[in-house]
Design a protein around this motif. Structure first.
Motif, short mmCIF file in Angstrom:
data_model
loop_
_atom_site.label_atom_id
_atom_site.label_comp_id
_atom_site.label_asym_id
_atom_site.label_seq_id
_atom_site.Cartn_x
_atom_site.Cartn_y
_atom_site.Cartn_z
N ASN A 243 -41.38 2.90 -45.36
CA ASN A 243 -40.92 4.11 -46.04
C ASN A 243 -41.91 4.63 -47.08
O ASN A 243 -41.86 5.80 -47.45
N HIS A 244 -42.84 3.79 -47.55
CA HIS A 244 -43.87 4.25 -48.49
C HIS A 244 -45.08 4.83 -47.76
O HIS A 244 -45.96 5.39 -48.42
N ALA B 33 -42.65 -5.72 -29.35
CA ALA B 33 -42.25 -4.32 -29.41
C ALA B 33 -42.29 -3.91 -30.87
O ALA B 33 -41.49 -4.37 -31.69
N LEU B 34 -43.23 -3.07 -31.23
CA LEU B 34 -43.55 -2.74 -32.63
C LEU B 34 -43.10 -1.31 -32.89
O LEU B 34 -43.73 -0.35 -32.43
N LEU B 35 -41.97 -1.17 -33.58
CA LEU B 35 -41.27 0.10 -33.66
C LEU B 35 -41.44 0.74 -35.04
O LEU B 35 -41.44 0.07 -36.07
N ASP B 36 -41.54 2.06 -35.05
CA ASP B 36 -41.65 2.83 -36.28
C ASP B 36 -40.24 3.23 -36.72
O ASP B 36 -39.59 4.07 -36.10
N SER B 37 -39.77 2.61 -37.80
CA SER B 37 -38.43 2.92 -38.32
C SER B 37 -38.48 3.86 -39.51
O SER B 37 -37.44 4.12 -40.14
N SER B 38 -39.64 4.39 -39.84
CA SER B 38 -39.77 5.26 -41.02
C SER B 38 -39.27 6.67 -40.70
O SER B 38 -39.24 7.11 -39.55
N ILE B 39 -38.85 7.35 -41.75
CA ILE B 39 -38.49 8.77 -41.68
C ILE B 39 -39.39 9.50 -42.66
O ILE B 39 -39.33 9.24 -43.87
N GLU C 203 -34.84 5.73 -46.36
CA GLU C 203 -34.07 4.97 -45.37
C GLU C 203 -34.76 4.98 -44.02
O GLU C 203 -35.74 5.69 -43.82
N GLY C 204 -34.24 4.18 -43.09
CA GLY C 204 -34.89 4.05 -41.79
C GLY C 204 -34.07 4.63 -40.66
O GLY C 204 -32.84 4.78 -40.76
N LEU C 205 -34.74 4.94 -39.58
CA LEU C 205 -34.10 5.47 -38.38
C LEU C 205 -35.01 5.22 -37.18
O LEU C 205 -36.22 5.40 -37.28
N LEU C 206 -34.42 4.79 -36.09
CA LEU C 206 -35.15 4.71 -34.82
C LEU C 206 -34.88 6.00 -34.06
O LEU C 206 -33.76 6.21 -33.56
N GLU C 207 -35.87 6.86 -34.01
CA GLU C 207 -35.71 8.14 -33.34
C GLU C 207 -35.47 7.95 -31.85
O GLU C 207 -35.74 6.88 -31.28
N ASP C 208 -34.97 9.00 -31.20
CA ASP C 208 -34.72 8.93 -29.76
C ASP C 208 -35.99 8.52 -29.01
O ASP C 208 -35.94 7.72 -28.07
#
Length: 259
Positions: free
Chosen positions: A73-74, A106-112, A117-122
């Motif tokens: 998030n930073h 599986a290395l996922l970007d949860s940043s917004i 806060e975090g979100l896994l986009e579609d």
């Protein structure tokens, strides 16, 4: 056996302190008799997401094994992509995959962008489902991202954890190849469960934040800059995941106790 090293929340800020702590951890890893196969840094690489901070990170986070960096998030996706990946600036999710010795990461970007806060986009969930579909049936899988998908008794990070984790939970619970989930964000090393699998949260290289029982009053942030940096080792052998929490003394290795 596959050996992974996980760092998190380095918060490069152009100052000497956080840079020295990250360099000490990387030096410790470089001196190991057995090097990790992969080093993962699970987000908040930079403190403000500035170009100069990523240049500082690029110089410090070097190794003779793959080093995989995830956004937190930073972080600023565009600056991170430009400096650390050598790609054109873009605010699309930074999702990655890495395979090593029968293990798929599986290395996922949860940043917004612009939000804590975090979100896994579609697009990220599609990336994950496509990756799992392409992964051989006999391989094991670890998912890594920045934000924990469940509350962990942190008055600081629980309000800004991963939102809408239900779709991820369905994927995780439905695939026996997934051994666990690795995150950062909390600035505390801890283990819990999510969707029936281990959820392992890495401590921060830069600082420690206490959980709810360390809060002195509403709004108090129990942050401690005194502890040495820590990291995690993840060993995968015969389909079993073992995790070790490892502090790294800033003064180096001491083989005998001091009087």
């Amino acid at each position: 056996m596959v050996l992974l090293a996980q760092l998190s929340d380095t918060h490069f800020n152009m100052g000497a302190r956080n840079n020295e702590r990250a360099e000490r951890v990387m030096a410790f890893l470089a001196e190991l008799p057995q090097r990790p196969d992969v080093i993962i840094v699970t987000g908040d690489i930079a403190d403000e997401g500035d170009i100069e901070e990523y240049r500082q990170a690029r110089a410090a986070l070097t190794a003779d094994v793959p080093v995989i960096l995830l956004p937190g998030n930073h972080d600023d996706r565009a600056n991170m992509r430009t400096v650390l990946f050598g790609e054109p600036a873009s605010y699309a999710p930074i999702n990655q995959a890495h395979s090593v010795n029968g293990l798929t990461l599986a290395l996922l970007d949860s940043s917004i962008p612009g939000k804590p806060e975090g979100l896994l986009e579609d697009a990220t969930l599609t990336f994950l489902t496509d990756l799992l579909a392409a992964t051989p049936a006999d391989e094991h899988v670890l998912i890594a991202m920045h934000h924990p998908p469940t509350a962990v008794q942190s008055t600081v990070c629980d309000p800004i954890r991963l939102t809408d984790p239900e779709r991820l939970a369905e994927i995780v619970a439905g695939d026996d190849r997934i051994l666990g989930i690795l995150t950062g964000h909390v600035h505390a090393g801890l283990v819990t469960t999510f969707a029936g699998k281990p959820l392992i949260v890495a401590p921060s290289v830069s600082s420690t934040i206490g959980l709810e029982w360390e809060r002195a009053a509403p709004g108090h942030v129990p942050i401690d800059f005194a502890p040495d940096p820590s990291l995690l080792f993840h060993s995968i052998r015969d389909g079993k995941l073992l995790t070790m929490f490892r502090p790294v003394a800033m003064g180096g290795w001491l083989s005998e106790p001091q009087d």
